[in-house]
Write an enzyme that holds these catalytic residues in place. Structure first.
Site: not given
Ligand code: COA
Length: 315
Positions: A116, A240, A270
């Site tokens: 990215c 990004h 993304n």
């Molecule tokens: N829909 C609903 N619930 C979801 C979900 C979805 N798509 N994905 C995860 N959850 C749930 C999890 O299971 C968790 O449930 P729990 O509390 O019962 O265990 C809860 O939501 C929180 O999960 P978590 O992983 O802590 O969420 P988050 O706030 O970190 O968001 C991402 C998840 C992936 C959106 C976030 O971590 C992120 O954006 N990370 C960076 C990703 C990125 O930039 N990638 C590309 C790099 S170039």
């Protein structure tokens, strides 16, 4: 990174273009595919819809053609094509070969894979080619992440999408647009975000989030220090587009208000190498940058790469 040598030939963007596949996938569409909700996706990522479909070469040819037309440059006058992509259409040859033929270019062409951060890496490489004597370089950032997304994995399916952004970079007799740049990578973080050949993307989202904010801020601060500018001098930050909360946390730490951030993630998701050019040229087309404005590009991605550049916007 070292300062740019004072006598290096400068360059400016003289035309640009964007391309998104026509098929739109909304959060509501995703509700029918994985256990998620429109509300969760909006609140946790800032994404409302994304475009999916097409090939990396096809989207690149579309955006590249628009950039050439805007710059009023004959394809035969392009000296090099640099295509940033992490989703090439084939392992061999580089997708830039297909794009070179499709656009009618007669020049060297190569792909850059920095995930990215790809468009910022390619921007620096393109300026380097101009410093080495090229006069016109076509620079494209394209990804078709929908082809490597596991549509049953809600951790990634809600995030990734397809798109392309392109720019013509031309040598200038006056001062160039690039004031400073920084490229970083940390191979020890490879297992946090990867896609095996023929496979789909694996991501440890929470850890990627944590590191993303830190490495974006580090890289942006390095570029701003070399350029000798502070947060108040930046008219537009183009981060990004991975997650609105990452953008907001990075802006907060850099001391740049969100009102000065280029954000298109709600419409695009993304799109990896395409995300920064899509946001930058969307802002430019919307009249959000004026000649003389300082623009800060900053990306992060698998690898884990980070890259930034301070640009003085031209006419
Ligand atoms: N829909 C609903 N619930 C979801 C979900 C979805 N798509 N994905 C995860 N959850 C749930 C999890 O299971 C968790 O449930 P729990 O509390 O019962 O265990 C809860 O939501 C929180 O999960 P978590 O992983 O802590 O969420 P988050 O706030 O970190 O968001 C991402 C998840 C992936 C959106 C976030 O971590 C992120 O954006 N990370 C960076 C990703 C990125 O930039 N990638 C590309 C790099 S170039």
């Amino acid at each position: 990174m070292p300062p740019i040598p004072k006598n290096a030939v400068g360059a400016r963007f003289t035309g640009w273009g964007r391309a998104l596949p026509p098929k739109v996938l909304t959060n509501h569409d995703l509700e029918a595919m994985v256990e998620t909700s429109d509300q969760w996706i909006r609140e946790r990522t800032g994404i409302e819809r994304r475009h999916v479909g097409g090939t990396t070469a096809g989207l690149s040819i579309q955006s590249g053609r628009l950039a050439l037309a805007m710059a009023n440059v004959d394809p035969l006058d392009i000296d090099a094509l640099v295509l940033a992509t992490t989703t090439p259409d084939r392992t061999v040859p580089a997708t830039s070969a297909t794009v070179q033929l499709g656009l009618g270019l007669k020049c060297g062409a190569f792909d850059v894979n920095a995930a990215c951060s790809g468009f910022v890496y390619a921007t620096v490489v393109a300026h380097g080619l101009i410093a080495m004597g090229s006069r016109k370089v076509l620079l494209i950032g394209t990804d078709t992440l929908s082809r490597v997304t596991d549509w049953d994995d809600r951790n990634t399916a809600v995030l990734f999408a397809d798109g392309s952004g392109a720019a013509v970079l031309e040598a200038t007799d006056g001062p160039g647009q690039l004031l400073a740049w920084d490229l970083d990578s940390d191979g020890s973080a490879e297992e946090l975000l990867f896609c095996d050949i023929g496979g789909t993307i694996f991501m440890e989202g929470r850890e990627v989030f944590r590191r993303a904010v830190r490495i974006m801020v580090d890289s942006a601060e390095k570029s701003m220090a070399v350029a000798g500018v502070g947060a108040d001098d930046i008219a537009l930050i183009v981060p990004h587009q991975a997650n609105i909360r990452i953008i907001s946390a990075a802006c907060d730490r850099l001391g740049i208000p969100m009102a000065r951030a280029a954000v298109c993630i709600s419409e695009t998701g993304n799109t990896s190498s395409a995300s920064i050019p899509l946001a930058l040229f969307d802002a430019a087309d919307g009249g959000r940058v004026s000649p003389g404005d300082l623009v800060l590009l900053v990306g992060f991605g698998a690898g884990m790469t980070a890259a930034s550049a301070v640009i003085r916007w031209g006419n």
